[in-house]
Scaffold this motif. Structure first.
Motif, PDB file in Angstrom:
ATOM      1  N   CYS A 101      -9.838  -2.810   2.091  1.00 26.03           N
ATOM      2  CA  CYS A 101     -10.554  -2.905   3.367  1.00 26.03           C
ATOM      3  C   CYS A 101     -10.234  -4.248   4.023  1.00 26.03           C
ATOM      4  O   CYS A 101      -9.934  -5.233   3.354  1.00 26.03           O
ATOM      5  N   ASP A 102     -10.313  -4.276   5.349  1.00 20.35           N
ATOM      6  CA  ASP A 102     -10.058  -5.491   6.111  1.00 20.35           C
ATOM      7  C   ASP A 102     -11.329  -6.282   6.385  1.00 20.35           C
ATOM      8  O   ASP A 102     -11.275  -7.482   6.630  1.00 20.35           O
ATOM      9  N   SER A 103     -12.471  -5.595   6.334  1.00 21.10           N
ATOM     10  CA  SER A 103     -13.737  -6.251   6.642  1.00 21.10           C
ATOM     11  C   SER A 103     -14.804  -5.785   5.657  1.00 21.10           C
ATOM     12  O   SER A 103     -14.967  -4.584   5.439  1.00 21.10           O
ATOM     13  N   ASP A 104     -15.510  -6.741   5.064  1.00 22.08           N
ATOM     14  CA  ASP A 104     -16.549  -6.415   4.091  1.00 22.08           C
ATOM     15  C   ASP A 104     -17.725  -7.377   4.256  1.00 22.08           C
ATOM     16  O   ASP A 104     -18.026  -8.183   3.372  1.00 22.08           O
ATOM     17  N   PRO A 105     -18.426  -7.308   5.384  1.00 19.13           N
ATOM     18  CA  PRO A 105     -19.493  -8.280   5.666  1.00 19.13           C
ATOM     19  C   PRO A 105     -20.650  -8.233   4.683  1.00 19.13           C
ATOM     20  O   PRO A 105     -21.360  -9.231   4.510  1.00 19.13           O
ATOM     21  N   LEU A 106     -20.856  -7.106   4.033  1.00 19.53           N
ATOM     22  CA  LEU A 106     -21.972  -6.980   3.096  1.00 19.53           C
ATOM     23  C   LEU A 106     -21.563  -7.281   1.656  1.00 19.53           C
ATOM     24  O   LEU A 106     -22.397  -7.230   0.752  1.00 19.53           O
ATOM     25  N   HIS A 107     -20.291  -7.571   1.455  1.00 18.27           N
ATOM     26  CA  HIS A 107     -19.768  -7.925   0.119  1.00 18.27           C
ATOM     27  C   HIS A 107     -20.069  -6.832  -0.909  1.00 18.27           C
ATOM     28  O   HIS A 107     -20.535  -7.111  -2.021  1.00 18.27           O
ATOM     29  N   ILE A 108     -19.784  -5.594  -0.533  1.00 16.30           N
ATOM     30  CA  ILE A 108     -20.019  -4.472  -1.441  1.00 16.30           C
ATOM     31  C   ILE A 108     -18.714  -3.804  -1.880  1.00 16.30           C
ATOM     32  O   ILE A 108     -18.764  -2.810  -2.607  1.00 16.30           O
ATOM     33  N   THR A 109     -17.579  -4.343  -1.473  1.00 13.85           N
ATOM     34  CA  THR A 109     -16.299  -3.687  -1.735  1.00 13.85           C
ATOM     35  C   THR A 109     -15.415  -4.546  -2.629  1.00 13.85           C
ATOM     36  O   THR A 109     -15.258  -5.742  -2.402  1.00 13.85           O
ATOM     37  N   VAL A 110     -14.845  -3.904  -3.635  1.00  9.37           N
ATOM     38  CA  VAL A 110     -13.863  -4.539  -4.513  1.00  9.37           C
ATOM     39  C   VAL A 110     -12.544  -3.801  -4.325  1.00  9.37           C
ATOM     40  O   VAL A 110     -12.521  -2.563  -4.266  1.00  9.37           O
ATOM     41  N   SER A 111     -11.452  -4.529  -4.199  1.00 14.98           N
ATOM     42  CA  SER A 111     -10.156  -3.887  -4.026  1.00 14.98           C
ATOM     43  C   SER A 111      -9.754  -3.170  -5.308  1.00 14.98           C
ATOM     44  O   SER A 111     -10.157  -3.567  -6.411  1.00 14.98           O
ATOM     45  N   PRO A 112      -8.948  -2.110  -5.211  1.00 18.51           N
ATOM     46  CA  PRO A 112      -8.508  -1.400  -6.413  1.00 18.51           C
ATOM     47  C   PRO A 112      -7.807  -2.294  -7.428  1.00 18.51           C
ATOM     48  O   PRO A 112      -8.021  -2.145  -8.638  1.00 18.51           O
ATOM     49  N   ALA A 113      -6.987  -3.217  -6.951  1.00 20.45           N
ATOM     50  CA  ALA A 113      -6.271  -4.100  -7.875  1.00 20.45           C
ATOM     51  C   ALA A 113      -7.232  -5.005  -8.632  1.00 20.45           C
ATOM     52  O   ALA A 113      -7.116  -5.185  -9.855  1.00 20.45           O
ATOM     53  N   ARG A 114      -8.189  -5.572  -7.918  1.00 24.94           N
ATOM     54  CA  ARG A 114      -9.167  -6.448  -8.562  1.00 24.94           C
ATOM     55  C   ARG A 114     -10.044  -5.652  -9.530  1.00 24.94           C
ATOM     56  O   ARG A 114     -10.357  -6.120 -10.633  1.00 24.94           O
TER      57      ARG A 114
END
Length: 233
Positions: A13-26
């Motif tokens: 994702c390019d934007s994650d203001p709520l800090h709920i997203t983790v990238s697949p690689a991470r």
């Protein structure tokens, strides 16, 4: 207190203001970190059963709130490769829709009923995250029963399986809400923070985000062990 990690969404994702997203690689790195240390990620169902039997050493609870559609494409394949399991908490009244409760945040698709059933068939546990993702504190009695008890029945009807776990939207829980969950027949519930009602029906969890590499994961696990050994907040 069991060590339980709290995720939400796993996708690019390019934007994650709520800090709920983790990238697949991470995300893959984080699970490999567990595996490299002979820690096994498991669903809450599996974790609590193992604790009751006295053989939960090396187990870490993995939970995913909201039931995002990326659980199917990005999360389950990684779990299966490592022979891990997890619990996904879904919003029963919004299957196949999107995160309408996150006003102004990026739109994220939610699993539909077919996706929820598929996840269960892969060995994942499906729990309830309420009927409409409303904060339970302050709701009237009828609305509280709907969010807690009706969501359980709706998911059980969709799955053909017992739903034994609940997760409080936003982590909001006090004694009244915890008692409603117990009365509805859930065997456990997940919160976020430690609170006066912490226990089997308000289990605290550890947030995991995109910034959590090996050092931060180690620190969070160590903090959990020290905090609960001392009984501190």
């Amino acid at each position: 207190m069991p060590y339980v990690l709290m995720y939400h969404s796993v996708e690019k994702c390019d934007s994650d203001p709520l800090h709920i997203t983790v990238s697949p690689a991470r995300f893959a790195q984080q699970l490999r970190w567990l595996d490299d240390r002979r820690l096994t990620g498991v669903s809450m169902r599996d974790l609590l059963r193992a604790r009751a039997a006295g053989n939960a050493a090396g187990l870490v609870g993995l939970t995913f709130d909201d039931g995002y559609a990326d659980f199917i494409g990005e999360v389950v394949p990684v779990l299966l490769r490592l022979r891990f399991t997890a619990t996904v908490f879904v919003v029963s009244g919004l299957l196949g829709e999107h995160n309408v409760w996150d006003a102004g945040a990026p739109r994220k698709a939610l699993m539909d009923a077919e996706g929820v059933r598929w996840a269960a068939m892969q060995g994942m546990e499906v729990g309830s995250h309420s009927a409409g993702h409303r904060s339970l504190t302050g709701l009237g009695d009828a609305d509280l029963r709907h969010e807690v008890a009706d969501s359980k029945k709706a998911l059980e009807d969709a799955l053909g399986l017992e739903v034994s776990g609940f997760c409080y939207p936003y982590g909001h829980v006090a004694e009244r809400e915890a008692e409603a969950v117990r009365r509805a027949g859930y065997s456990y519930a997940c919160a976020i923070w430690r609170s006066p009602v912490t226990g089997t029906h308000a289990l605290p969890r550890t947030y995991v985000g995109e910034r959590d590499g090996a050092l931060r994961l180690w620190a969070k696990r160590a903090r959990h062990r020290v905090r609960w050994a001392r009984g501190a907040r």
